[in-house]
Structures are given as C-alpha cells and as structure tokens.
Design a protein around this motif. Structure first.
Motif, mmCIF file in Angstrom:
data_model
loop_
_atom_site.group_PDB
_atom_site.id
_atom_site.type_symbol
_atom_site.label_atom_id
_atom_site.label_comp_id
_atom_site.label_asym_id
_atom_site.label_seq_id
_atom_site.Cartn_x
_atom_site.Cartn_y
_atom_site.Cartn_z
ATOM 1 N N PRO A 218 13.376 56.181 -2.918
ATOM 2 C CA PRO A 218 14.806 56.494 -2.930
ATOM 3 C C PRO A 218 15.483 55.937 -1.680
ATOM 4 N N MET A 219 16.780 55.692 -1.769
ATOM 5 C CA MET A 219 17.471 55.011 -0.683
ATOM 6 C C MET A 219 17.445 55.801 0.610
ATOM 7 N N GLU A 220 17.607 57.123 0.540
ATOM 8 C CA GLU A 220 17.623 57.898 1.786
ATOM 9 C C GLU A 220 16.273 57.846 2.486
ATOM 10 N N VAL A 221 15.180 57.726 1.704
ATOM 11 C CA VAL A 221 13.845 57.594 2.300
ATOM 12 C C VAL A 221 13.705 56.241 2.979
ATOM 13 N N ARG A 222 14.180 55.184 2.332
ATOM 14 C CA ARG A 222 14.080 53.845 2.914
ATOM 15 C C ARG A 222 14.901 53.736 4.188
ATOM 16 N N VAL A 223 16.095 54.344 4.203
ATOM 17 C CA VAL A 223 16.923 54.330 5.414
ATOM 18 C C VAL A 223 16.221 55.072 6.549
ATOM 19 N N ALA A 224 15.671 56.252 6.245
ATOM 20 C CA ALA A 224 15.010 57.049 7.278
ATOM 21 C C ALA A 224 13.774 56.349 7.828
ATOM 22 N N GLN A 225 12.963 55.748 6.944
ATOM 23 C CA GLN A 225 11.769 55.049 7.406
ATOM 24 C C GLN A 225 12.129 53.839 8.253
ATOM 25 N N THR A 226 13.131 53.075 7.823
ATOM 26 C CA THR A 226 13.559 51.906 8.592
ATOM 27 C C THR A 226 14.107 52.322 9.951
ATOM 28 N N LEU A 227 14.883 53.376 9.978
ATOM 29 C CA LEU A 227 15.444 53.864 11.238
ATOM 30 C C LEU A 227 14.343 54.349 12.177
ATOM 31 N N ALA A 228 13.335 55.027 11.622
ATOM 32 C CA ALA A 228 12.214 55.484 12.449
ATOM 33 C C ALA A 228 11.461 54.306 13.053
ATOM 34 N N ASP A 229 11.263 53.242 12.254
ATOM 35 C CA ASP A 229 10.586 52.045 12.760
ATOM 36 C C ASP A 229 11.399 51.380 13.862
ATOM 37 N N LEU A 230 12.718 51.299 13.677
ATOM 38 C CA LEU A 230 13.571 50.688 14.685
ATOM 39 C C LEU A 230 13.548 51.485 15.988
ATOM 40 N N GLN A 231 13.590 52.801 15.887
ATOM 41 C CA GLN A 231 13.580 53.634 17.083
ATOM 42 C C GLN A 231 12.279 53.493 17.864
ATOM 43 N N SER A 232 11.162 53.315 17.138
ATOM 44 C CA SER A 232 9.871 53.204 17.821
ATOM 45 C C SER A 232 9.622 51.812 18.395
ATOM 46 N N SER A 233 10.307 50.789 17.853
ATOM 47 C CA SER A 233 10.045 49.413 18.294
ATOM 48 C C SER A 233 11.092 48.871 19.252
ATOM 49 N N THR A 234 12.199 49.587 19.450
ATOM 50 C CA THR A 234 13.231 49.138 20.376
ATOM 51 C C THR A 234 13.437 50.176 21.461
ATOM 52 N N SER A 235 13.837 49.714 22.633
ATOM 53 C CA SER A 235 14.030 50.635 23.760
ATOM 54 C C SER A 235 15.424 51.243 23.779
ATOM 55 N N GLY A 236 16.397 50.556 23.190
ATOM 56 C CA GLY A 236 17.758 51.054 23.197
ATOM 57 C C GLY A 236 18.118 51.806 21.933
ATOM 58 N N ALA A 237 19.408 52.160 21.862
ATOM 59 C CA ALA A 237 19.899 52.870 20.678
ATOM 60 C C ALA A 237 20.002 51.907 19.501
ATOM 61 N N VAL A 238 19.912 52.459 18.293
ATOM 62 C CA VAL A 238 20.009 51.675 17.062
ATOM 63 C C VAL A 238 21.427 51.803 16.532
ATOM 64 N N THR A 239 22.088 50.680 16.327
ATOM 65 C CA THR A 239 23.440 50.690 15.796
ATOM 66 C C THR A 239 23.417 50.529 14.276
#
Length: 426
Positions: free
Chosen positions: A268-289
C-alpha cells in the motif's frame, strides 16, 4: 539535481546467486531489495551483471525487469575461465571511472575479496564505493575496504527462511513460502497492470483503508479530506488492497506484463512512503524534504503519481498522511518543500505490544502469513529489521519469549498460529 550522487552498479552474479542459495536456506536471489536500497542513495545510471547466463537462465527475466544489462561470459568447451567474469567486471569499472567523471559512486555487488584492489583503486580516484554481499559468503577483507557495505540478507524486503530447530517439520515444504516469491509477485504485477481505472481504484482503497484504521471505529468520512472522500465511496465495499486475491485478473497472461511492473507496487502507498522515508533518514545526515522524498519514490516506481490517489499535489498527499499520524511535517528550507519525518517508533517492547494488539483484534488468534501486512496497516513504518531481527518469524519468536503472544505450529493450517496470552491457538 546536480548535487545528487550518480551510481554505477556492477554485479558479480554468480557470487550473489550462489551465496543466497547456499547460505540463505536455498532462496532465490532478487535484485529488487538492492535496487530499493540504492534508490535512497542516489540516481543509478548504469546496472551491469556478469555471468555465464546458461547457468542462470531462470534469473534473466528478474534482472531484465530491473533494467540490468546482462554481460555474457560464456565458458569455452574444455577451457577453464573461472575468473573471466571478474576480470571483465574490473576492466569495465576502471574504464567507466576514467571516462565518466559524472559517476560519483560505484556499487560492487560481490562478497569476493579479489575485488579489494579494485575498491582501493576506485577510492584513489576519488570515487565512493558501496559493497553489497551475502553475509556468510562475504570475505572479511572486502567490507573494510568500502565506504559502505550492505549485507543483502539484512535489506528490507529480503525474507530469509528461518532455520527452525524445535518446531515441527512443516508439510509440503512450508518454509519455502516467501512473501517475495515469483508467482505471488507476478500475480500482484498482473493486478497492477490492469486498466487505469482498476489501478486507481486499488490505490484509493489503500488510502481509504489507512483512514479506516487510523480513525475512530465509526468509518464516517471526514469532510476535510476531500480527495479521499470522492474515492472512498468507490473503495468502501472492497477489502484491503494487499490481501485481495485478483481472481478475475489472473486470467491475463502474466508473462506479457510482469517485466513492466515494479516490485514495489505490492505494498500500500502509505507503507511505501514510510519505508522510503525510514531509509532516507538512516542514510542521510540531514533532514528529509518533501522534494527528496518524492524523487526517491519515483526512483523506486517511475509510474508513481499522487493524482492516482486523488490528490492534486504531493504536499496535499503528505498533509493527508500527517493528519493520520503516518508522518510528521515541519517547516523546510523553502516554501512548499516541508521537512518530513516519521513519528517516534518506540523500542522493541512497543513493537511487541503492537503485535499483541493486532493478534487480539483478530479474535485472539492469527496465522503468521499475512500478519506483517496487518501490523503495517496500524503502523506503516514497521520493520522488524530496523529492530534487529532477521525476519518476521524471528520477531514473533522474540515476542513469544517476552510473553506478548503465544506461537505454535498448526498442521491443519500448515502455518504458525499466534494467539494472545490466555487464548488457545486452535
């Protein structure tokens, strides 16, 4: 866009495929989880896999679906060419490092320590190197040489068969039942490849169900969610999108469509958004826009569009998810580009409580198959790997050890059954 990392991926396919087969319970290698992990790290501009493909004929379709160029290293009759693919891979990587200055990161998908000199040379040339390998078949020398190393069996989306020591032997080889199995994914792909109206209806169902789960027991549509309101009227009679078995559409020839549909369409889309956001937060040092999040979603699925879910803009879609508690928004560096983050996930104990609540809502007993999807309906960013567990079964066993649920094998169901304490699993 100019600040984005540009990645070139080189795959020692024999090393990864045989490593997965020998050390991960006989499972078939799938490039999809690697593609998703790299999507949050930059824009992939080249994908090449090296092997004698006569030995991996069944894997060609999977790699072609992910736009991987297959480099054929045919073995000559009566001649040993053990390192032919390795040498060709090294030559191509060095050539690309000199001829394509815009490539900033090289991804070496192998666990073979013979590639360590190549990794050192690429770093001398001011290239970032990411390694990918199966944990038990990866040399200890290689990860230390790379800037970052990803173990394939720890990636989100890789469901490693659990080695049960005390559980009864399943009938009909139940352990081979993997959520990412090719037939299941092909069926999901077929459903997604149906006419546009069907695809949009299913997309709306995903958002509508998220609203139903997050809202009060009364499933009355809130008036301010106008885009969802128009689509929920169509989606209300339908069941959850992940659980739907598309019997009416399975009649279509799957082979004609499965190559064109991204694997990420299953969730589902909300799951894909949450998983992608979690990956971005763990792989980048700054905030995710919001703009970075949408770029990454498009890398995972180039067909993504918020209009398919009934929203005019991506910001409107994010505000909808924020109102339901799936994400949090804050003022970003520019107007119209807010910072996006996940709510505090809590510790392992909180995850055990979440699992217990989901089982309790299923009349006190639930089969392991499909339970992870039920958990993600309540918390889309749930990931047992982020909590340190190799698979969902291992997470369920830990929850049993903590007293949150009871776990038992059921021969009739040919599956594990979870129940809440005090409820007998039948």
């Amino acid at each position: 866009m100019d600040l984005e990392e540009r990645l070139a991926v080189f795959i020692d396919y024999e090393n990864l495929a045989l490593g997965a087969r020998e050390h991960l319970g006989g499972m078939q290698f799938d490039f999809g989880p690697i593609a998703d992990a790299l999507a949050v790290r930059g824009r992939v501009v080249a994908r090449r896999a090296y092997a004698d493909w006569s030995y991996f004929d069944e894997d060609r379709r999977m790699l072609t679906r992910h736009q991987v160029e297959l480099i054929e290293m045919t073995q000559r009759m009566g001649a040993s060419r053990k390192n032919a693919a390795d040498i060709k891979m090294v030559v191509d990587a060095i050539e690309m490092a000199f001829e394509r200055d815009y490539i900033s990161t090289f991804v070496m998908c192998t666990g073979d320590s013979d590639f360590s000199p190549l990794v050192h040379k690429l770093r001398e040339l001011n290239k970032r190197v990411i390694g990918v390998g199966v944990e038990k078949s990866t040399s200890r020398l290689l990860p230390a040489a790379c800037d970052e190393f990803l173990f394939y069996d720890r990636l989100e989306g890789v469901e490693v068969p659990d080695e049960d020591q005390g559980a009864p032997a399943p009938k009909r080889g139940s352990r081979s039942r993997r959520p990412a199995a090719a037939p299941d994914r092909a069926a999901a792909a077929t459903a997604q490849k149906a006419p546009t109206t069907s695809r949009r209806a299913k997309a709306a169902e995903a958002v509508a169900e998220a609203v139903a789960e997050a809202s009060a027991p009364d499933v009355t549509v809130e008036p301010e969610a106008k885009p969802a309101t128009r689509r929920r009227k169509k989606a209300d009679p339908a069941p959850a999108p992940v659980e739907v078995a598309p019997e009416a559409e399975v009649e279509i020839d799957v082979s004609e469509h499965e190559e064109e549909v991204p694997a990420s369409s299953d969730a589902p889309m909300e799951v894909r958004v949450a998983q992608t956001l979690a990956d971005l937060q763990s792989s980048t040092s700054g905030a995710v826009t919001a703009s970075a999040l949408k770029r990454t979603l498009l890398r995972k699925d180039p067909t993504f569009s918020e209009s398919d879910y009934g929203f005019r803009t991506f910001g409107e879609f994010l505000r909808f998810l924020a109102d339901r508690g799936f994400v949090e928004l804050a003022t970003g560096p520019s107007t119209g580009d807010p910072e996006v983050s996940l709510p505090e996930q809590g510790d392992t104990d909180a995850a055990f409580v979440l699992l217990r609540d989901v089982v309790r809502e299923s009349s006190g007993s639930a089969a392991l198959s499909g339970l992870k999807n039920a958990v993600r309906k309540k918390r889309p960013d749930f990931s047992e790997k982020a909590l340190g567990f190799r698979g969902f079964l291992q997470f369920a066993k830990a929850a049993e050890a903590a007293g949150a649920v009871s776990l038992a094998w059921d021969d009739d169901a040919d599956d594990y059954l979870l129940s809440t304490p005090g409820t007998a699993a039948s």
